[in-house]
Design a protein around this motif. Sequence first.
Motif, PDB file in Angstrom:
ATOM      1  N   LEU A 126     -24.530 -25.574  -2.901  1.00 53.73           N
ATOM      2  CA  LEU A 126     -23.587 -26.549  -3.453  1.00 53.73           C
ATOM      3  C   LEU A 126     -23.242 -26.277  -4.911  1.00 53.73           C
ATOM      4  O   LEU A 126     -24.045 -25.690  -5.636  1.00 53.73           O
ATOM      5  N   ILE A 127     -22.056 -26.754  -5.313  1.00 51.20           N
ATOM      6  CA  ILE A 127     -21.782 -27.012  -6.728  1.00 51.20           C
ATOM      7  C   ILE A 127     -21.787 -28.514  -6.884  1.00 51.20           C
ATOM      8  O   ILE A 127     -21.162 -29.242  -6.107  1.00 51.20           O
ATOM      9  N   VAL A 129     -15.995 -24.796   1.263  1.00 51.79           N
ATOM     10  CA  VAL A 129     -15.401 -23.528   0.824  1.00 51.79           C
ATOM     11  C   VAL A 129     -16.194 -22.377   1.457  1.00 51.79           C
ATOM     12  O   VAL A 129     -17.351 -22.562   1.843  1.00 51.79           O
ATOM     13  N   ASP A 130     -15.573 -21.208   1.517  1.00 48.48           N
ATOM     14  CA  ASP A 130     -16.309 -20.025   1.986  1.00 48.48           C
ATOM     15  C   ASP A 130     -17.166 -19.457   0.853  1.00 48.48           C
ATOM     16  O   ASP A 130     -18.293 -19.022   1.082  1.00 48.48           O
ATOM     17  N   VAL A 131     -16.594 -19.428  -0.342  1.00 48.05           N
ATOM     18  CA  VAL A 131     -17.301 -18.885  -1.516  1.00 48.05           C
ATOM     19  C   VAL A 131     -17.222 -19.932  -2.631  1.00 48.05           C
ATOM     20  O   VAL A 131     -16.137 -20.426  -2.953  1.00 48.05           O
ATOM     21  N   LEU A 132     -18.384 -20.250  -3.231  1.00 52.70           N
ATOM     22  CA  LEU A 132     -18.412 -21.254  -4.296  1.00 52.70           C
ATOM     23  C   LEU A 132     -17.692 -20.741  -5.550  1.00 52.70           C
ATOM     24  O   LEU A 132     -17.700 -19.540  -5.831  1.00 52.70           O
ATOM     25  N   GLY A 133     -17.102 -21.663  -6.294  1.00 50.54           N
ATOM     26  CA  GLY A 133     -16.536 -21.290  -7.597  1.00 50.54           C
ATOM     27  C   GLY A 133     -15.124 -21.792  -7.847  1.00 50.54           C
ATOM     28  O   GLY A 133     -14.644 -21.709  -8.978  1.00 50.54           O
ATOM     29  N   ARG A 134     -14.462 -22.305  -6.823  1.00 53.43           N
ATOM     30  CA  ARG A 134     -13.117 -22.860  -7.053  1.00 53.43           C
ATOM     31  C   ARG A 134     -13.227 -24.072  -7.972  1.00 53.43           C
ATOM     32  O   ARG A 134     -12.425 -24.270  -8.860  1.00 53.43           O
ATOM     33  N   PHE A 135     -14.281 -24.882  -7.728  1.00 52.21           N
ATOM     34  CA  PHE A 135     -14.549 -26.019  -8.616  1.00 52.21           C
ATOM     35  C   PHE A 135     -15.292 -25.484  -9.845  1.00 52.21           C
ATOM     36  O   PHE A 135     -16.268 -24.744  -9.712  1.00 52.21           O
ATOM     37  N   PRO A 136     -14.844 -25.847 -11.053  1.00 52.08           N
ATOM     38  CA  PRO A 136     -15.534 -25.350 -12.260  1.00 52.08           C
ATOM     39  C   PRO A 136     -17.017 -25.733 -12.240  1.00 52.08           C
ATOM     40  O   PRO A 136     -17.362 -26.877 -11.963  1.00 52.08           O
ATOM     41  N   LEU A 137     -17.872 -24.757 -12.543  1.00 50.55           N
ATOM     42  CA  LEU A 137     -19.325 -24.960 -12.445  1.00 50.55           C
ATOM     43  C   LEU A 137     -19.850 -25.730 -13.663  1.00 50.55           C
ATOM     44  O   LEU A 137     -19.802 -25.224 -14.793  1.00 50.55           O
ATOM     45  N   PRO A 138     -20.388 -26.957 -13.454  1.00 52.88           N
ATOM     46  CA  PRO A 138     -20.924 -27.722 -14.589  1.00 52.88           C
ATOM     47  C   PRO A 138     -22.300 -27.203 -15.016  1.00 52.88           C
ATOM     48  O   PRO A 138     -23.143 -26.890 -14.183  1.00 52.88           O
ATOM     49  N   ILE A 139     -22.475 -27.137 -16.326  1.00 59.29           N
ATOM     50  CA  ILE A 139     -23.767 -26.753 -16.896  1.00 59.29           C
ATOM     51  C   ILE A 139     -24.107 -27.768 -17.989  1.00 59.29           C
ATOM     52  O   ILE A 139     -23.287 -27.993 -18.899  1.00 59.29           O
ATOM     53  N   GLU A 140     -25.280 -28.401 -17.896  1.00 58.61           N
ATOM     54  CA  GLU A 140     -25.700 -29.343 -18.941  1.00 58.61           C
ATOM     55  C   GLU A 140     -26.404 -28.556 -20.031  1.00 58.61           C
ATOM     56  O   GLU A 140     -27.310 -27.756 -19.746  1.00 58.61           O
ATOM     57  N   VAL A 141     -25.977 -28.778 -21.287  1.00 55.70           N
ATOM     58  CA  VAL A 141     -26.548 -28.012 -22.409  1.00 55.70           C
ATOM     59  C   VAL A 141     -27.025 -28.960 -23.507  1.00 55.70           C
ATOM     60  O   VAL A 141     -26.486 -30.049 -23.695  1.00 55.70           O
TER      61      VAL A 141
END
Length: 216
Positions: A90-91, A121-133
């Motif tokens: 998942l994303i 989706v077939d491949v993850l990444g169309r949705f922008p990947l969130p990263i907590e910093v």
Amino acid sequence: MSEAKRLAAEKAIDYVEDGMIVGVGTGSTVAYFIDALARIRDRIQGAVSSSEQSTQRLRQHGIDVLDLNATGPLALYVDGADECDPHKRLIKGGGAALTREKIIAEASERFVCIIDPSKRVDVLGRFPLPIEVIPMARSLVARRIVALTDGQPVWREGVVTDNGNWILDVHNLRITDPVALEAQLNQIPGVVSVGLFARRPADVVIVGGEPPQILD
Ligand code: 5RP
């Protein structure tokens, strides 16, 4: 899509057993799940919540919100997702709750993910990947992401997570090895957590529809 979200959420109630403490995610699909859980609140002990938003809704419905440190491992976690691939990776983090969501997913024996069909989706990444910093590391982490990937990190300005941190959304990724990318991004100092749920994917995915589709 909201009807599909509601149908997925209603179906997830089948996985709730008497006396359980239920891990509860965050988002509009989970809001339907909380509403459905309220109808059987006398059958459960309570919930562990992944966000202030979900805590508020659970309490409004009279469901006890418990501390994960006191409950120990959970039998069930129910949460939505922003994207889901055929391996149930998942994303997550569109609602900025990814860190607590990841903690509860890790603590849970079974992770039931509830989505509408647009999330597949077939491949993850169309949705922008969130990263907590950590706030002071925002620029450093963004530079490392540019060096390591083809993606473009964008600061989600104005958003502060429940943990007091910031979010970078990484656009234009094509994530062919999500487990490796999750591990790599987790190594960057200042990263609190990455919205890739690949090392610990969902166990069951319910895709809302008439009837709902179950991937397990
Ligand atoms: C929050 C999340 C949510 O599960 C994800 O954003 C999906 O949200 P929605 O159910 O509103 O489509 O990861 O951090």
